[in-house]
Design a protein around this motif. Structure first.
Motif, PDB file in Angstrom:
ATOM      1  N   ALA A 100      -5.636   4.604  15.215  1.00  0.00           N
ATOM      2  CA  ALA A 100      -5.632   5.631  16.244  1.00  0.00           C
ATOM      3  C   ALA A 100      -6.749   6.638  15.996  1.00  0.00           C
ATOM      4  N   ALA A 101      -7.084   6.874  14.730  1.00  0.00           N
ATOM      5  CA  ALA A 101      -8.130   7.835  14.385  1.00  0.00           C
ATOM      6  C   ALA A 101      -9.514   7.195  14.396  1.00  0.00           C
ATOM      7  N   GLY A 102      -9.550   5.938  14.745  1.00  0.00           N
ATOM      8  CA  GLY A 102     -10.825   5.262  14.861  1.00  0.00           C
ATOM      9  C   GLY A 102     -11.390   4.795  13.534  1.00  0.00           C
ATOM     10  N   THR A 103     -10.542   4.635  12.562  1.00  0.00           N
ATOM     11  CA  THR A 103     -11.038   4.118  11.280  1.00  0.00           C
ATOM     12  C   THR A 103     -10.060   3.062  10.772  1.00  0.00           C
ATOM     13  N   SER A 104     -10.155   2.630   9.512  1.00  0.00           N
ATOM     14  CA  SER A 104      -9.206   1.653   8.988  1.00  0.00           C
ATOM     15  C   SER A 104      -8.750   2.080   7.584  1.00  0.00           C
ATOM     16  N   VAL A 105      -7.644   1.562   7.177  1.00  0.00           N
ATOM     17  CA  VAL A 105      -7.087   1.907   5.859  1.00  0.00           C
ATOM     18  C   VAL A 105      -8.073   1.530   4.764  1.00  0.00           C
ATOM     19  N   THR A 106      -8.698   0.375   4.918  1.00  0.00           N
ATOM     20  CA  THR A 106      -9.646  -0.077   3.908  1.00  0.00           C
ATOM     21  C   THR A 106     -10.746   0.965   3.718  1.00  0.00           C
ATOM     22  N   GLU A 107     -11.231   1.496   4.881  1.00  0.00           N
ATOM     23  CA  GLU A 107     -12.284   2.499   4.800  1.00  0.00           C
ATOM     24  C   GLU A 107     -11.781   3.778   4.136  1.00  0.00           C
ATOM     25  N   LEU A 108     -10.579   4.186   4.557  1.00  0.00           N
ATOM     26  CA  LEU A 108     -10.016   5.434   4.036  1.00  0.00           C
ATOM     27  C   LEU A 108      -9.750   5.381   2.533  1.00  0.00           C
ATOM     28  N   SER A 109      -9.289   4.237   2.102  1.00  0.00           N
ATOM     29  CA  SER A 109      -8.860   4.175   0.696  1.00  0.00           C
ATOM     30  C   SER A 109      -9.923   3.592  -0.222  1.00  0.00           C
ATOM     31  N   ALA A 110     -11.128   3.438   0.327  1.00  0.00           N
ATOM     32  CA  ALA A 110     -12.189   2.842  -0.483  1.00  0.00           C
ATOM     33  C   ALA A 110     -12.419   3.660  -1.744  1.00  0.00           C
ATOM     34  N   GLY A 111     -12.474   3.009  -2.894  1.00  0.00           N
ATOM     35  CA  GLY A 111     -12.778   3.682  -4.153  1.00  0.00           C
ATOM     36  C   GLY A 111     -11.638   4.488  -4.736  1.00  0.00           C
ATOM     37  N   SER A 112     -10.421   4.357  -4.176  1.00  0.00           N
ATOM     38  CA  SER A 112      -9.296   5.167  -4.694  1.00  0.00           C
ATOM     39  C   SER A 112      -8.396   4.374  -5.632  1.00  0.00           C
ATOM     40  N   GLY A 113      -8.739   3.125  -5.879  1.00  0.00           N
ATOM     41  CA  GLY A 113      -7.873   2.279  -6.726  1.00  0.00           C
ATOM     42  C   GLY A 113      -7.847   2.739  -8.161  1.00  0.00           C
ATOM     43  N   LEU A 114      -6.689   2.638  -8.808  1.00  0.00           N
ATOM     44  CA  LEU A 114      -6.570   2.976 -10.231  1.00  0.00           C
ATOM     45  C   LEU A 114      -5.975   1.774 -10.946  1.00  0.00           C
ATOM     46  N   THR A 115      -6.741   1.230 -11.875  1.00  0.00           N
ATOM     47  CA  THR A 115      -6.177   0.139 -12.675  1.00  0.00           C
ATOM     48  C   THR A 115      -6.001   0.640 -14.110  1.00  0.00           C
ATOM     49  N   THR A 116      -5.037   0.081 -14.843  1.00  0.00           N
ATOM     50  CA  THR A 116      -4.833   0.491 -16.229  1.00  0.00           C
ATOM     51  C   THR A 116      -5.432  -0.555 -17.161  1.00  0.00           C
ATOM     52  N   GLU A 117      -5.834  -0.075 -18.322  1.00  0.00           N
ATOM     53  CA  GLU A 117      -6.471  -0.970 -19.277  1.00  0.00           C
ATOM     54  C   GLU A 117      -6.063  -0.532 -20.685  1.00  0.00           C
ATOM     55  N   ARG A 118      -5.643  -1.480 -21.530  1.00  0.00           N
ATOM     56  CA  ARG A 118      -5.287  -1.125 -22.910  1.00  0.00           C
ATOM     57  C   ARG A 118      -6.437  -1.533 -23.798  1.00  0.00           C
ATOM     58  N   LEU A 119      -6.958  -0.553 -24.547  1.00  0.00           N
ATOM     59  CA  LEU A 119      -8.109  -0.854 -25.396  1.00  0.00           C
ATOM     60  C   LEU A 119      -7.704  -1.704 -26.597  1.00  0.00           C
ATOM     61  N   ASP A 120      -6.406  -1.598 -27.033  1.00  0.00           N
ATOM     62  CA  ASP A 120      -5.994  -2.395 -28.193  1.00  0.00           C
ATOM     63  C   ASP A 120      -5.703  -3.840 -27.821  1.00  0.00           C
ATOM     64  N   GLY A 121      -5.734  -4.116 -26.546  1.00  0.00           N
ATOM     65  CA  GLY A 121      -5.541  -5.499 -26.122  1.00  0.00           C
ATOM     66  C   GLY A 121      -4.123  -5.998 -26.253  1.00  0.00           C
TER      67      GLY A 121
END
Lengths: 301, 415
Positions: B168-189
């Motif tokens: 409705a706002a003329g955009t898409s979720v993909t565009e809005l949320s671009a670059g907002s992902g957070l992934t976790t990573e354990r350095l000790d493996g």
């Protein structure tokens, strides 16, 4: 292991044990000679158990010493002693054979020899068919037999037995005494405590009487009886009240024609007898040797 | 009995003039005692039944986890006919459920209107009813809607509504949320999550508890049994008391350790049937450390329990004399399975609690390689001191026949 045929005396010298400010055993000295049964008597709390525990080294000695074969007793000597503590028990839930073999092995007897010896003893005491039973299933008398076997294993060089006959019927006592005699025949000194004075009188070659931590009499029972106060019984036909007037004669009891007297010396006896013959018909004039029980009562009074 | 000064001769070593056969017997006495402790315990019916029950319990517990995990729940969700957003929201929830392997299956039931939806809920044709209300979306059910379902649908609704609003706002979720992902990573493996860690610390604490209490009470009981029956007096004249104590400690340690190895083995095998099978290598390393720590720590505990037995004069006194030990073991149990952070780090060095806490820290990957070694040395030092002190107290207390004793009396009295 060699079985020594010559034995060693067990000497207790001035043995003392103090608990706090209570002298439970106070300078006790006696000898349990090789090859003899020595009876150890005394009332409750006289110090018998404390003395025996010190001889076995399970209780520290406050003063004095124990000698075996003339030398101070060592831990190694004690390893070769058979010991039966008071208020004893066994592992209730272990088979008879297993625990006797275990105790024998702790005393340095190899497994096979221990087994053979234990089975032999069980056979002798009529317990062969109970060897796989748990101790708790045995009667008290049979448990006592198992305990004596624990003390007799491995040809002990001395036996210290605290109340070994308590709770046994006369036949069982005789059986156990026979067994003990076999060990005295090897020259082993046997020291045992007992409350049963008649038993001690019948069995023992030596006697030690303890009272309040001290030895009040020790020696051969017959000798003790001689040194005890000998009384005489006089039986005449009429009232014997007149004996009270004879010099050197102490009338303990006069009951009609029967008098029980103590004599100051042999001459007093002659005087008493002469007087009796003069007054009356003499039926009886006998010395009465005191029983052990009487000596005991006298020395511990 | 406070002024005892001389020492017992029954507990001293044999004199040098000992004959060869008897002397050898003295040297091996601890072995004979140890053998008896192991054999008697291993043949004890109560012990065997307890062992069996514990094994069955462990297997059953693992089985329950596995069943719980493999269970699939299915739900039918009523959506208003023609409501594409609702249908899409359910569709996206189904996709997420499949992706997560969450064990939830969701079906759709179309309903004509609100009354039909209520009827479907009442009849049991639908488990929940998803529809747009006046102020956002509503998930209705006869009772409280299922938690897992609610979570999945909430995410689905949010995704669909976001997309509708974005469009409705003329955009898409993909565009809005671009670059907002957070992934976790354990350095000790390490692949261990916090749930597994909690489970593992609970399991180790329980293993410690069962082994220490069971075998601890066994050694205390066997000591007082010998004291009460005066068997110890017979044995004291035959062998140095030190041998008796060492044999007992080693015997009960072998039993306790064997029992723990069995439990841990059964637990690991059972785990391999559950989704936690992936954790097995990490868990096994931690368990090896645990067994090592337990072996060293239990020697000290067993010595302390032996003295608890020697302080009693009859079996009835045991309850009283072993109380401090029971409290210590129970305290260790509760502290170690609930500890975290700095507190856990401290516990992982404190003797006895480190038996559990250090292996847990090894599992979490938090401990550096040298940490368990240092902690093990601390534990070994503790055990050594405990053995020395207990040997003295044991000798002091065993021959005292006048009722219950205190530690102080036992250490001061020498025979």
């Amino acid at each position: 292991m060699t079985t020594s045929t010559h034995g060693a005396d067990l000497d207790v010298r001035d043995l003392t044990r103090v608990f706090g400010d209570h002298r439970a055993v106070d300078g006790v000295t006696f000898t349990a000679p090789s090859g003899l049964l020595t009876g150890f008597v005394g009332g409750n709390g006289a110090g018998k158990t404390t003395t025996m525990r010190m001889i076995m080294g399970v209780l520290a000695i406050t003063g004095g010493e124990v000698r075996f074969g003339g030398d101070p007793v060592t831990a190694l000597d004690r390893r070769s002693f058979g010991y039966m503590p008071e208020e004893r028990g066994l592992y209730p839930k272990q088979p008879v054979l297993d625990q006797l073999v275990y105790l024998a092995r702790l005393r340095g007897i190899p497994q096979r020899a221990a087994r053979t010896e234990v089975l032999g003893h069980l056979e002798r005491l009529g317990l062969a068919d109970r060897s796989k039973d748990h101790v708790e299933k045995l009667s008290l008398g049979n448990q006592q037999r198992v305990q004596i076997i624990a003390a007799l294993m491995g040809s002990p060089r001395a036996l210290i037995l605290d109340e070994p006959f308590s709770g046994l019927d006369p036949a069982a006592v005789d059986g156990m005494v026979d067994l003990l005699r076999e060990h005295t025949a090897r020259g082993v000194p046997v020291l045992f405590s007992s409350h049963q004075l008649d038993l001690v009188e019948r069995l023992c070659e030596r006697l030690v009487i303890l009272k309040a931590g001290r030895v009040v009499a020790a020696g051969e029972p017959a000798r003790l009886q001689e040194t005890g106060r000998v009384r005489h019984r006089l039986v005449v036909s009429r009232d014997a009240g007149w004996v009270r007037g004879v010099p050197g004669v102490h009338a303990v009891d006069v009951d009609g024609p029967v008098a029980l007297v103590e004599l100051a010396d042999a001459a007093s006896g002659q005087r008493l007898l002469a007087a009796a013959v003069e007054r009356d018909v003499v039926h009886e004039f006998t010395p009465l040797r005191p029983t052990l029980a009487e000596i005991y009562r006298e020395v511990t009074a | 009995m406070s002024t005892l000064t001389t020492s017992t001769t029954g507990s001293t070593a044999p004199t040098p003039d000992a004959g060869p056969s008897r002397e050898n017997a003295t040297r091996n006495a601890w072995l004979i005692v140890m053998n008896r402790e192991i054999v008697v315990r291993a043949l004890n019916k109560t012990f065997l039944v307890g062992l069996l029950v514990s094994i069955v319990l462990i297997a059953a517990l693992a089985g329950f986890f596995a069943w719980q995990d493999s269970r699939t729940e299915s739900f039918d969700v009523a959506v208003p006919a023609g409501d594409t957003t609702a249908a899409a929201a359910v569709g996206s929830a189904v996709a997420v459920a499949e992706e997560q392997d969450a064990g939830v299956r969701i079906g759709t039931v179309e309903v004509a209107d609100d009354d039909a939806a209520r009827a479907a809920l009442a009849d049991g044709d639908a488990d929940a009813w998803l529809h747009e209300g006046d102020d956002g979306w509503v998930l209705a059910a006869r009772g409280e809607p299922d938690g897992a379902l609610t979570q999945l649908l909430a995410a689905g609704v949010e995704k669909e509504v976001l997309e509708r609003n974005a469009a409705a706002a003329g955009t898409s979720v993909t565009e809005l949320s671009a670059g907002s992902g957070l992934t976790t990573e354990r350095l000790d493996g390490s692949a261990i999550d916090s749930g597994t860690l909690f489970f593992a610390s609970f399991a180790l604490a329980l293993l410690f508890f069962l082994g220490a209490i069971g075998s601890g009470q066994m050694i205390a009981g066997s000591v007082v049994e010998e004291k009460q029956s005066r068997l110890v007096e017979i044995m004291a004249t035959a062998v140095p008391l030190r041998h008796l104590l060492v044999g007992k400690i080693l015997g009960s340690s072998v039993i306790a350790l064997g029992q723990n190895v069995i439990f841990a083995g059964v637990g690991l095998v059972a785990l391999s049937f559950t989704p936690m099978a992936g954790m097995l290598p990490a868990l096994s390393t931690s368990l090896v450390w645990f067994v090592l720590f337990f072996a060293v720590g239990f020697l000290g505990l067993a010595a302390l329990f032996a003295v608890s037995g020697a302080l009693a004069s009859r079996t009835e006194d045991l309850q009283h004399t072993t109380t401090p030990m029971m409290m210590a073991v129970m305290g260790t149990y509760f502290l170690t399975f609930s500890a975290s952070g700095t507190f856990e780090t401290v516990l992982s060095y404190v003797p006895i609690t480190n038996v559990v806490s250090m292996p847990v820290r090894v599992l979490s990957g938090e401990a550096v390689w040298w940490e368990p070694l240092v902690s093990l040395l601390v534990l070994a030092a503790f055990t050594w001191v405990a053995l020395l002190v207990c040997e003295r107290a044991y000798r002091g207390a065993l021959m005292q026949t006048g009722g219950r004793l205190s530690w102080r009396q036992a250490l001061r009295a020498e025979a």
